[in-house]
Scaffold this active site. Structure first.
Site, PDB file in Angstrom:
ATOM      1  N   PHE A   8      39.769 -26.673   6.377  1.00  0.00           N
ATOM      2  CA  PHE A   8      39.716 -28.122   6.138  1.00  0.00           C
ATOM      3  C   PHE A   8      40.715 -28.470   5.044  1.00  0.00           C
ATOM      4  CE2 PHE A   8      37.855 -31.688   3.620  1.00  0.00           C
ATOM      5  CZ  PHE A   8      37.999 -32.677   4.583  1.00  0.00           C
TER       6      PHE A   8
ATOM      7  N   ILE B 231      42.617 -31.265   2.667  1.00  0.00           N
ATOM      8  CA  ILE B 231      42.539 -32.611   2.104  1.00  0.00           C
ATOM      9  C   ILE B 231      43.307 -32.597   0.787  1.00  0.00           C
ATOM     10  CG2 ILE B 231      40.347 -32.146   0.877  1.00  0.00           C
ATOM     11  CD1 ILE B 231      39.556 -35.082   1.625  1.00  0.00           C
TER      12      ILE B 231
ATOM     13  N   ALA C  83      43.108 -33.065  -2.483  1.00  0.00           N
ATOM     14  CA  ALA C  83      41.880 -33.119  -3.283  1.00  0.00           C
ATOM     15  C   ALA C  83      42.070 -33.761  -4.647  1.00  0.00           C
ATOM     16  CB  ALA C  83      41.329 -31.704  -3.461  1.00  0.00           C
TER      17      ALA C  83
ATOM     18  N   HIS D 257      46.420 -22.358   2.388  1.00  0.00           N
ATOM     19  CA  HIS D 257      45.520 -23.055   1.458  1.00  0.00           C
ATOM     20  C   HIS D 257      44.192 -22.339   1.302  1.00  0.00           C
ATOM     21  CE1 HIS D 257      47.848 -26.759   0.845  1.00  0.00           C
ATOM     22  NE2 HIS D 257      48.312 -26.536   2.062  1.00  0.00           N
ATOM     23  N   PRO D 258      43.681 -22.268   0.046  1.00  0.00           N
ATOM     24  CA  PRO D 258      42.331 -21.725  -0.123  1.00  0.00           C
ATOM     25  C   PRO D 258      41.336 -22.729   0.435  1.00  0.00           C
ATOM     26  CG  PRO D 258      43.059 -22.694  -2.182  1.00  0.00           C
ATOM     27  CD  PRO D 258      44.231 -22.781  -1.229  1.00  0.00           C
TER      28      PRO D 258
ATOM     29  N   GLU E 290      44.756 -29.156  -8.534  1.00  0.00           N
ATOM     30  CA  GLU E 290      44.435 -30.237  -7.595  1.00  0.00           C
ATOM     31  C   GLU E 290      42.932 -30.331  -7.334  1.00  0.00           C
ATOM     32  OE1 GLU E 290      48.799 -29.592  -5.505  1.00  0.00           O
ATOM     33  OE2 GLU E 290      47.012 -28.846  -4.509  1.00  0.00           O
TER      34      GLU E 290
END
Lengths: 171, 171
Positions: free
Chosen positions: B112, B114, B116, B59-60, B81
């Protein structure tokens, strides 16, 4: 004044570099209790999940001795911790343990970790079979708790070794 | 007959090779619901903790776009997203988000994570600050739950893309 230890001493208790570094920074400790309290805080609150995996990977498979060329403190302690298991093992129980260890490693990606001190070979195998159905994240946390038990035993050995040296030196 | 997908399709939903392999083996799925049920079982019961870390690392960082050269399905979805976050961000909130992301990564060893979708930049930052004090193992499991939410959204996109192709093909 408390007992002062180096990172290397703590690495032999728990092979996470973050753990060893933080323990060395927190030392000297005035008592074993104080060291154990610091160790628990560092292990459960500060060492990240990669650090947990790093420490797990330093353990020999239960039932396997460390390689004969291995003379590190950690390898020697590990041998002592597994003494009861080795003394109570038959060749068929060692074979079954090796098979279940392989199954476990295949599922979870790390070695089956248990504080083996005083445990028989059959007791360890029963525990392995009981834990095997766990979800990976559940088993990961149990393994970390077992690592902490091992760390506490080893911290006690570290303190007792250093105290002996100190009292001998004071004579 | 259900929709058949390849490992590559599932890798774009969740970048754990074990997850993608097991999903491809479990497919075809007769419905999205069936695929989501299989995905939850595989993710939480079969993928080990290293597989979780593997998927997180794809993930970025939230608030950062994937690199312009990145044209993968996953990178494009990630951009979509984060569309609300990007639209609601000011340069100072992006700066604060970048700082907290770095702090988070320093503590936990992974980005982190999430889900989004539909969340504003401020909402994401508030969530990051709320989760930051967690113990590493607690945060690890929360991140895995967020990954599952992202995976579910992406499975839905996968199904809707495939259904469109199929219905177009049937005309």
């Amino acid at each position: 004044m408390g007992l002062k230890f180096e990172e290397e001493d703590f690495l032999a208790c728990c092979a996470s570099t973050k753990f060893a570094k933080e323990m060395a920074e927190a030392s000297p400790f005035s008592s074993l209790d104080e060291a154990v309290t610091a160790a628990r805080d560092i292990w459960f609150n500060k060492v990240d999940v990669s650090g947990w995996l790093q420490s797990f990977s330093a353990h020999p498979q239960i039932g396997n001795s460390p390689s004969p060329s291995s003379h590190s403190t950690s390898a020697q302690w590990s041998k002592g911790e597994q003494a009861t298991a080795v003394a109570t093992a038959t060749s068929s129980s060692l074979q079954e343990l090796a098979e279940w260890n392989a199954k476990y490693r295949q599922k979870f990606g790390f070695v089956f970790l248990i504080c083996a001190s005083g445990k028989s070979s059959d007791g360890i195998l029963a525990e392995l079979k009981k834990r095997y159905p766990n979800r990976p994240i559940v088993e990961f946390e149990i393994a970390a708790q077992e690592q902490m038990k091992i760390t506490e035993l080893r911290l006690a050995k570290l303190f007792s070794a250093k105290e002996n040296v100190t009292s001998t030196g004071n004579k």
